[in-house]
Design a protein around this motif. Structure first.
Motif, PDB file in Angstrom:
ATOM      1  N   CYS A 136      -0.780  11.608  -7.642  1.00 25.14           N
ATOM      2  CA  CYS A 136      -1.396  11.117  -8.876  1.00 25.14           C
ATOM      3  C   CYS A 136      -0.314  10.594  -9.820  1.00 25.14           C
ATOM      4  N   LYS A 137      -0.520   9.382 -10.307  1.00 25.57           N
ATOM      5  CA  LYS A 137       0.398   8.715 -11.252  1.00 25.57           C
ATOM      6  C   LYS A 137       1.805   8.563 -10.673  1.00 25.57           C
ATOM      7  N   ILE A 138       1.903   8.432  -9.376  1.00 22.60           N
ATOM      8  CA  ILE A 138       3.196   8.225  -8.729  1.00 22.60           C
ATOM      9  C   ILE A 138       3.690   6.809  -9.018  1.00 22.60           C
ATOM     10  N   SER A 139       4.978   6.609  -9.045  1.00 21.13           N
ATOM     11  CA  SER A 139       5.563   5.309  -9.367  1.00 21.13           C
ATOM     12  C   SER A 139       5.666   4.426  -8.127  1.00 21.13           C
ATOM     13  N   GLU A 140       5.535   3.126  -8.337  1.00 25.90           N
ATOM     14  CA  GLU A 140       5.691   2.169  -7.245  1.00 25.90           C
ATOM     15  C   GLU A 140       7.087   2.241  -6.619  1.00 25.90           C
ATOM     16  N   SER A 141       8.045   2.722  -7.361  1.00 24.68           N
ATOM     17  CA  SER A 141       9.418   2.834  -6.842  1.00 24.68           C
ATOM     18  C   SER A 141       9.522   3.869  -5.715  1.00 24.68           C
ATOM     19  N   GLU A 142       8.495   4.699  -5.543  1.00 23.02           N
ATOM     20  CA  GLU A 142       8.500   5.721  -4.502  1.00 23.02           C
ATOM     21  C   GLU A 142       8.128   5.180  -3.117  1.00 23.02           C
ATOM     22  N   ILE A 143       7.681   3.925  -3.053  1.00 25.05           N
ATOM     23  CA  ILE A 143       7.269   3.360  -1.762  1.00 25.05           C
ATOM     24  C   ILE A 143       8.442   3.372  -0.787  1.00 25.05           C
ATOM     25  N   GLY A 144       8.251   3.982   0.364  1.00 25.29           N
ATOM     26  CA  GLY A 144       9.259   4.002   1.411  1.00 25.29           C
ATOM     27  C   GLY A 144      10.212   5.174   1.347  1.00 25.29           C
ATOM     28  N   LYS A 145      10.193   5.940   0.260  1.00 17.49           N
ATOM     29  CA  LYS A 145      11.104   7.093   0.177  1.00 17.49           C
ATOM     30  C   LYS A 145      10.680   8.197   1.142  1.00 17.49           C
ATOM     31  N   ILE A 146       9.367   8.320   1.356  1.00 19.79           N
ATOM     32  CA  ILE A 146       8.834   9.218   2.371  1.00 19.79           C
ATOM     33  C   ILE A 146       7.900   8.404   3.258  1.00 19.79           C
ATOM     34  N   VAL A 147       8.140   8.396   4.553  1.00 21.57           N
ATOM     35  CA  VAL A 147       7.313   7.627   5.481  1.00 21.57           C
ATOM     36  C   VAL A 147       6.056   8.430   5.807  1.00 21.57           C
ATOM     37  N   PRO A 148       4.870   7.874   5.576  1.00 20.48           N
ATOM     38  CA  PRO A 148       3.634   8.602   5.871  1.00 20.48           C
ATOM     39  C   PRO A 148       3.546   8.975   7.347  1.00 20.48           C
ATOM     40  N   SER A 149       2.941  10.104   7.627  1.00 20.77           N
ATOM     41  CA  SER A 149       2.797  10.535   9.020  1.00 20.77           C
ATOM     42  C   SER A 149       1.640   9.833   9.706  1.00 20.77           C
ATOM     43  N   ASP A 150       0.651   9.362   8.930  1.00 19.43           N
ATOM     44  CA  ASP A 150      -0.510   8.688   9.536  1.00 19.43           C
ATOM     45  C   ASP A 150      -0.226   7.198   9.704  1.00 19.43           C
ATOM     46  N   LEU A 151      -0.834   6.592  10.713  1.00 17.77           N
ATOM     47  CA  LEU A 151      -0.574   5.195  11.044  1.00 17.77           C
ATOM     48  C   LEU A 151      -1.076   4.247   9.959  1.00 17.77           C
ATOM     49  N   TYR A 152      -2.229   4.557   9.386  1.00 17.40           N
ATOM     50  CA  TYR A 152      -2.782   3.703   8.335  1.00 17.40           C
ATOM     51  C   TYR A 152      -1.846   3.667   7.124  1.00 17.40           C
ATOM     52  N   GLY A 153      -1.433   4.834   6.647  1.00 17.60           N
ATOM     53  CA  GLY A 153      -0.527   4.899   5.508  1.00 17.60           C
ATOM     54  C   GLY A 153       0.787   4.193   5.787  1.00 17.60           C
ATOM     55  N   LYS A 154       1.299   4.369   7.001  1.00 16.31           N
ATOM     56  CA  LYS A 154       2.556   3.712   7.370  1.00 16.31           C
ATOM     57  C   LYS A 154       2.397   2.193   7.387  1.00 16.31           C
ATOM     58  N   SER A 155       1.248   1.721   7.886  1.00 19.03           N
ATOM     59  CA  SER A 155       1.020   0.271   7.924  1.00 19.03           C
ATOM     60  C   SER A 155       0.984  -0.304   6.511  1.00 19.03           C
ATOM     61  N   LYS A 156       0.347   0.402   5.579  1.00 12.82           N
ATOM     62  CA  LYS A 156       0.282  -0.074   4.196  1.00 12.82           C
ATOM     63  C   LYS A 156       1.663  -0.068   3.551  1.00 12.82           C
ATOM     64  N   MET A 157       2.475   0.929   3.876  1.00  8.48           N
ATOM     65  CA  MET A 157       3.842   0.988   3.364  1.00  8.48           C
ATOM     66  C   MET A 157       4.658  -0.198   3.877  1.00  8.48           C
ATOM     67  N   LEU A 158       4.532  -0.490   5.165  1.00  9.09           N
ATOM     68  CA  LEU A 158       5.293  -1.585   5.765  1.00  9.09           C
ATOM     69  C   LEU A 158       4.864  -2.936   5.200  1.00  9.09           C
ATOM     70  N   ILE A 159       3.577  -3.096   4.934  1.00  6.30           N
ATOM     71  CA  ILE A 159       3.090  -4.350   4.343  1.00  6.30           C
ATOM     72  C   ILE A 159       3.656  -4.517   2.939  1.00  6.30           C
ATOM     73  N   ALA A 160       3.647  -3.439   2.146  1.00 10.55           N
ATOM     74  CA  ALA A 160       4.188  -3.507   0.784  1.00 10.55           C
ATOM     75  C   ALA A 160       5.671  -3.884   0.808  1.00 10.55           C
ATOM     76  N   LYS A 161       6.430  -3.304   1.735  1.00 10.33           N
ATOM     77  CA  LYS A 161       7.854  -3.625   1.843  1.00 10.33           C
ATOM     78  C   LYS A 161       8.058  -5.066   2.295  1.00 10.33           C
ATOM     79  N   LYS A 162       7.134  -5.557   3.135  1.00  9.74           N
ATOM     80  CA  LYS A 162       7.242  -6.931   3.650  1.00  9.74           C
ATOM     81  C   LYS A 162       7.086  -7.959   2.535  1.00  9.74           C
ATOM     82  N   ILE A 163       6.192  -7.698   1.580  1.00  5.42           N
ATOM     83  CA  ILE A 163       5.865  -8.725   0.582  1.00  5.42           C
ATOM     84  C   ILE A 163       6.555  -8.480  -0.773  1.00  5.42           C
TER      85      ILE A 163
END
Length: 222
Positions: free
Chosen positions: A110-137
């Motif tokens: 809750c209220k986590i910062s966008e700067s946290e993206i990629g600091k912890i890799v999600p264990s689920d495939l869906y979450g990981k895919s969303k993380m990778l897309i965010a890093k891509k763009i």
């Protein structure tokens, strides 16, 4: 009026956006059986055949509660974004949706910062895919990633907590809670206005968490 390609128009968010935007823009809303976004040749042909001025990408696979993500979840979600980016003109802007899952839901988000993206890799495939897309763009000026943590409103599955609680209350039945957790529930009508704003206006940031000001526990909702 702008010609807007709206993918995923059969899903909860896509259906609501289609209804909200249909009289404001010319919408193209092909379903997955009409346009396979994982097929690069089909996507390129669709863009040749249709004049597209803006893209709202709601389509995705995985992330359903209680259902194990398919092994191809990461590949499919990334290929859909890649194919759209490859087929569109350089001046065509695109909104896509991230998820709180990209921050790894095993911790409080809750209220986590966008700067946290990629600091912890999600264990689920869906979450990981969303993380990778965010890093891509993250360095692209033509793509805006809006991260939704929880959205409720018309047409959501009855198993989703707000609708579940409302239906139980209307039936005068008890509302049972397994665990009291905190959510940032965004009303779908507010989400629609945010999307409309960013269709007409560019953002200084291209990855934004969209949340209500106040978080709420499901006990409070009950």
């Amino acid at each position: 009026m702008k010609n807007i390609l709206l993918t995923g128009s059969g899903g909860f968010i896509g259906k609501n956006l289609k209804e909200y935007l249909k009289n404001k823009y010319n919408l193209l809303t092909p379903r997955s059986f009409e346009l396979d976004l994982c097929d690069s040749a089909m996507v390129k042909a669709y863009f040749v055949q249709n004049e597209i001025d803006f893209i709202i990408h709601c389509a995705s696979v995985g992330g359903a509660r209680g259902i194990i993500d398919r092994d191809t979840t990461i590949e499919n979600n990334l290929s859909m974004v890649d194919n759209l980016l490859s087929a569109k003109r350089n001046d065509v802007r695109m909104i896509l949706f991230g998820s709180g899952a990209m921050y790894d839901k095993s911790r409080p988000i809750c209220k986590i910062s966008e700067s946290e993206i990629g600091k912890i890799v999600p264990s689920d495939l869906y979450g990981k895919s969303k993380m990778l897309i965010a890093k891509k763009i993250k360095d692209r000026k033509d793509v805006l990633c809006l991260n939704i943590f929880a959205c409720y409103g018309y047409g959501e599955k009855e198993s989703r907590f707000p609708s579940f609680a409302i239906n139980r209350a209307l039936s005068k039945k008890p509302i049972e809670i397994n665990q009291n957790v905190v959510f940032d529930y965004l009303f779908v009508e507010d989400m629609e206005k945010i999307i409309e704003y960013f269709i007409e206006n560019k953002s200084q940031d291209n990855i934004i968490n969209i949340n209500p000001t106040k978080s709420i526990t499901i006990k409070e909702i009950a």
